[in-house]
Design a protein around this motif. Sequence first.
Motif, PDB file in Angstrom:
ATOM      1  N   THR B  36      85.593  50.087  48.780  1.00 41.50           N
ATOM      2  CA  THR B  36      84.115  50.223  48.111  1.00 41.50           C
ATOM      3  C   THR B  36      83.725  51.539  48.181  1.00 41.50           C
ATOM      4  O   THR B  36      82.911  52.125  47.272  1.00 41.50           O
ATOM      5  CB  THR B  36      83.348  49.244  48.929  1.00 41.50           C
ATOM      6  OG1 THR B  36      84.047  48.256  49.358  1.00 41.50           O
ATOM      7  CG2 THR B  36      82.154  48.867  48.043  1.00 41.50           C
ATOM      8  N   LEU B  39      85.171  53.382  45.382  1.00 40.18           N
ATOM      9  CA  LEU B  39      84.394  53.147  44.141  1.00 40.18           C
ATOM     10  C   LEU B  39      83.030  53.471  44.017  1.00 40.18           C
ATOM     11  O   LEU B  39      82.418  53.968  42.914  1.00 40.18           O
ATOM     12  CB  LEU B  39      84.419  51.446  44.412  1.00 40.18           C
ATOM     13  CG  LEU B  39      83.661  50.777  43.065  1.00 40.18           C
ATOM     14  CD1 LEU B  39      84.785  50.840  41.859  1.00 40.18           C
ATOM     15  CD2 LEU B  39      83.258  49.356  43.408  1.00 40.18           C
ATOM     16  N   ALA B  40      82.265  53.515  45.142  1.00 37.00           N
ATOM     17  CA  ALA B  40      80.904  54.086  45.258  1.00 37.00           C
ATOM     18  C   ALA B  40      80.962  55.553  44.658  1.00 37.00           C
ATOM     19  O   ALA B  40      80.104  55.832  43.963  1.00 37.00           O
ATOM     20  CB  ALA B  40      80.570  53.794  46.686  1.00 37.00           C
ATOM     21  N   LEU B  43      81.552  55.646  40.967  1.00 38.55           N
ATOM     22  CA  LEU B  43      80.665  55.333  40.306  1.00 38.55           C
ATOM     23  C   LEU B  43      79.447  56.111  40.273  1.00 38.55           C
ATOM     24  O   LEU B  43      78.835  56.475  39.434  1.00 38.55           O
ATOM     25  CB  LEU B  43      79.938  53.903  40.568  1.00 38.55           C
ATOM     26  CG  LEU B  43      79.119  53.421  39.784  1.00 38.55           C
ATOM     27  CD1 LEU B  43      79.712  52.704  38.624  1.00 38.55           C
ATOM     28  CD2 LEU B  43      78.468  52.129  40.718  1.00 38.55           C
ATOM     29  N   ALA B  44      79.107  56.817  41.540  1.00 39.71           N
ATOM     30  CA  ALA B  44      78.011  57.777  41.594  1.00 39.71           C
ATOM     31  C   ALA B  44      78.015  59.100  40.852  1.00 39.71           C
ATOM     32  O   ALA B  44      77.262  59.470  40.075  1.00 39.71           O
ATOM     33  CB  ALA B  44      77.864  58.077  43.037  1.00 39.71           C
ATOM     34  N   MET B  47      77.877  58.058  37.053  1.00 43.06           N
ATOM     35  CA  MET B  47      76.657  57.844  36.745  1.00 43.06           C
ATOM     36  C   MET B  47      75.913  58.979  36.462  1.00 43.06           C
ATOM     37  O   MET B  47      74.963  59.322  35.719  1.00 43.06           O
ATOM     38  CB  MET B  47      75.895  56.942  37.783  1.00 43.06           C
ATOM     39  CG  MET B  47      76.129  55.461  37.364  1.00 43.06           C
ATOM     40  SD  MET B  47      75.466  54.443  38.837  1.00 43.06           S
ATOM     41  CE  MET B  47      73.814  54.653  38.552  1.00 43.06           C
ATOM     42  N   ALA B  48      75.889  60.098  37.349  1.00 46.41           N
ATOM     43  CA  ALA B  48      75.413  61.237  37.359  1.00 46.41           C
ATOM     44  C   ALA B  48      75.655  62.148  36.451  1.00 46.41           C
ATOM     45  O   ALA B  48      74.929  62.893  35.682  1.00 46.41           O
ATOM     46  CB  ALA B  48      75.808  61.946  38.923  1.00 46.41           C
ATOM     47  N   PHE B  49      77.111  62.119  36.089  1.00 48.01           N
ATOM     48  CA  PHE B  49      77.639  62.937  34.795  1.00 48.01           C
ATOM     49  C   PHE B  49      76.745  62.437  33.401  1.00 48.01           C
ATOM     50  O   PHE B  49      76.404  63.228  32.809  1.00 48.01           O
ATOM     51  CB  PHE B  49      79.046  62.597  34.781  1.00 48.01           C
ATOM     52  CG  PHE B  49      79.845  63.541  33.593  1.00 48.01           C
ATOM     53  CD1 PHE B  49      79.891  64.943  33.657  1.00 48.01           C
ATOM     54  CD2 PHE B  49      80.141  62.914  32.570  1.00 48.01           C
ATOM     55  CE1 PHE B  49      80.496  65.598  32.972  1.00 48.01           C
ATOM     56  CE2 PHE B  49      80.743  63.674  31.447  1.00 48.01           C
ATOM     57  CZ  PHE B  49      81.052  65.114  31.595  1.00 48.01           C
ATOM     58  N   TRP B  50      77.257  60.965  33.486  1.00 47.96           N
ATOM     59  CA  TRP B  50      76.569  60.595  31.952  1.00 47.96           C
ATOM     60  C   TRP B  50      75.353  60.670  31.816  1.00 47.96           C
ATOM     61  O   TRP B  50      74.616  60.616  30.676  1.00 47.96           O
ATOM     62  CB  TRP B  50      77.305  59.195  31.814  1.00 47.96           C
ATOM     63  CG  TRP B  50      78.646  59.243  31.540  1.00 47.96           C
ATOM     64  CD1 TRP B  50      79.795  59.092  32.228  1.00 47.96           C
ATOM     65  CD2 TRP B  50      79.425  59.727  30.185  1.00 47.96           C
ATOM     66  NE1 TRP B  50      81.120  59.256  31.622  1.00 47.96           N
ATOM     67  CE2 TRP B  50      80.664  59.736  30.313  1.00 47.96           C
ATOM     68  CE3 TRP B  50      78.732  60.125  29.030  1.00 47.96           C
ATOM     69  CZ2 TRP B  50      81.563  59.917  29.349  1.00 47.96           C
ATOM     70  CZ3 TRP B  50      79.362  60.250  27.967  1.00 47.96           C
ATOM     71  CH2 TRP B  50      80.814  60.576  28.112  1.00 47.96           C
ATOM     72  N   SER B  51      74.597  60.403  32.963  1.00 46.67           N
ATOM     73  CA  SER B  51      73.065  60.424  32.982  1.00 46.67           C
ATOM     74  C   SER B  51      72.405  61.835  32.527  1.00 46.67           C
ATOM     75  O   SER B  51      71.557  62.072  31.669  1.00 46.67           O
ATOM     76  CB  SER B  51      72.283  60.321  34.308  1.00 46.67           C
ATOM     77  OG  SER B  51      72.514  59.150  34.760  1.00 46.67           O
ATOM     78  N   ALA B 106      79.928  53.576  29.318  1.00 42.19           N
ATOM     79  CA  ALA B 106      79.011  52.570  28.949  1.00 42.19           C
ATOM     80  C   ALA B 106      78.296  51.866  30.396  1.00 42.19           C
ATOM     81  O   ALA B 106      76.985  51.741  30.347  1.00 42.19           O
ATOM     82  CB  ALA B 106      79.902  51.404  28.314  1.00 42.19           C
ATOM     83  N   ALA B 107      79.104  52.018  31.465  1.00 43.54           N
ATOM     84  CA  ALA B 107      78.590  51.425  32.662  1.00 43.54           C
ATOM     85  C   ALA B 107      77.373  52.162  33.009  1.00 43.54           C
ATOM     86  O   ALA B 107      76.221  51.657  33.228  1.00 43.54           O
ATOM     87  CB  ALA B 107      79.528  51.142  33.650  1.00 43.54           C
ATOM     88  N   GLY B 110      74.387  51.959  30.799  1.00 43.59           N
ATOM     89  CA  GLY B 110      73.784  50.545  30.979  1.00 43.59           C
ATOM     90  C   GLY B 110      72.976  50.308  31.895  1.00 43.59           C
ATOM     91  O   GLY B 110      71.810  49.761  32.021  1.00 43.59           O
ATOM     92  N   ILE B 111      73.326  51.065  33.103  1.00 43.30           N
ATOM     93  CA  ILE B 111      72.467  51.045  34.359  1.00 43.30           C
ATOM     94  C   ILE B 111      71.225  51.760  34.113  1.00 43.30           C
ATOM     95  O   ILE B 111      70.052  51.256  34.428  1.00 43.30           O
ATOM     96  CB  ILE B 111      73.366  51.611  35.560  1.00 43.30           C
ATOM     97  CG1 ILE B 111      74.393  50.727  35.869  1.00 43.30           C
ATOM     98  CG2 ILE B 111      72.271  51.919  36.749  1.00 43.30           C
ATOM     99  CD1 ILE B 111      75.483  51.125  36.821  1.00 43.30           C
TER     100      ILE B 111
END
Lengths: 170, 200
Positions: B36, B39-40, B43-44, B47-51, B106-107, B110-111
Motif C-alpha cells: 500500500t 501504491l500510495a 498514486l500521489a 496525481m501531482a503530475f497530472w494535476s 485518467a485516475a 478523475g479524482i
Amino acid sequence: MQLSLLAAPAVCALILIAAAVKRVDIIGEFTLGAREGLQAAVELMPTLLLTVSAITMLYRSGTLGAFAELISPAAAHLGFPAEAVPLAMIRPLSGSGALAVFENIISADPDSFASRTAAVLMGSTETTFYTIAVYFAAVRLRADARVFISSLTADFAGFVFSALIVRLFY
Amino acid sequence: MGTLIAVMFAAAIAGSLILGTENEMSAAFSQSALDTAELAVTLAASMAFWSGMMRLAKKCGLVDTVCRAVRPLLRRLMPDISPGGEAQGLVSMNAAANLLGLGNAAAPIGIAAMRALCREEASRRTLAAFLLLNTASVQLIPMTLITLRTKAGSASPADIVLPVICCSALALAAGLISVFLLYGGEGCSCHCLQRPQSVR
C-alpha cells in the motif's frame, strides 16, 4: 502500434508546447497544480490503506479463488467459459491481480473462446471497488449503496455481454 | 464501504481457515502495508503530475477545446454541471483520457474532477454517472490487452478491439439505466467537503 505507447508522453508534450506558445509560466503553474494534486492524495490515503489491505487479504487467502471454483460449473452451464470465472471475480477488486489471472488464462491459447472472453472482459470493465473507494475518499463522502449497485450492474453486464459478443464475432 | 471492508476481512479469515492458507495469509498481511505504501507513493506522484499538467492545459486553452468536443455527450449524462466551470473541464479531460486508454492520467484527473464536482455541489446522480464513466472503461484502443495477447502468441492480437468497444458500450448503457432508475430525477446536492462524513 508502437505509436500508441507514446500516447501519454505525447499528450504531455502537446500540453507543454501549447503552454510555451501561449507564454504560460510553465514551472509556476505546474507547481501550483501539482501541489493541489498532492494535497488531494494525502486526504485519500487513509481510506486507501484500509481498502487495499482488505482486498489483498481476500485475494491472498484464496477465498476469492475458492468462490470462483464454486460457481464456475454454473457459469459454464450458462455459456460463460469456466476458465474466465476467476477473472470475473478478481476484476472489480484488484487491477494487478486481474492482470496476473488474465495472463495465466491466455498463456495456453490466446485465441480460444475463454481467452477472447477474458480479453473482452478485461477491456470492458475496471477495478470498480478500488475506483469507488478512491473517488469517494477524495471527497470525504460515503459511497451509498446505489453507487455500488449501478457500477456492479455495469460490471455484471460486462461479464454477460463479453461471452455473448465473443460468440457473435467469431 | 466501511461495512464492506469488515465483511471482506471476515470472509478472508474464514476462507483461509477452511482452505488452510494461514501461512499465506500472515505473509500477505505483513506485506500489504508495504504494498500500500508503494501504491500510495505512486498514486500521489501521478496525481501531482497530472494535476500540474491539467493546470497548464487549462491555462493555454486546451481544456476548453476538449470540453467543446465532449460537451454533447456529457450534457445529457450530467445535466447539472455548470458550463465553463472547473468541474466540466476536468470531467471532459477525464473522459478524453479514458477514451485514449491513458489509465494513469485518467485516475488522477478523475479524482480532481470528483472534488470539483462536489465543490460545485453536483447531485448524487451526477457523481454516480461520473463514476460509471470511469468504471465501465470505454476505451478506443485497449493497448495493454493487445500487447499481452501479442506476447502470448495470438494470431491476430488486435481483433478484440471491436468486441471490447461493443461490450464496454453495452455495459455502460446497463449501468446508466440503473443510475437513472435508482436516482430518478434527484437533484439534491451532496454537500461534501463542507461536511466531512464519519466512517461507519
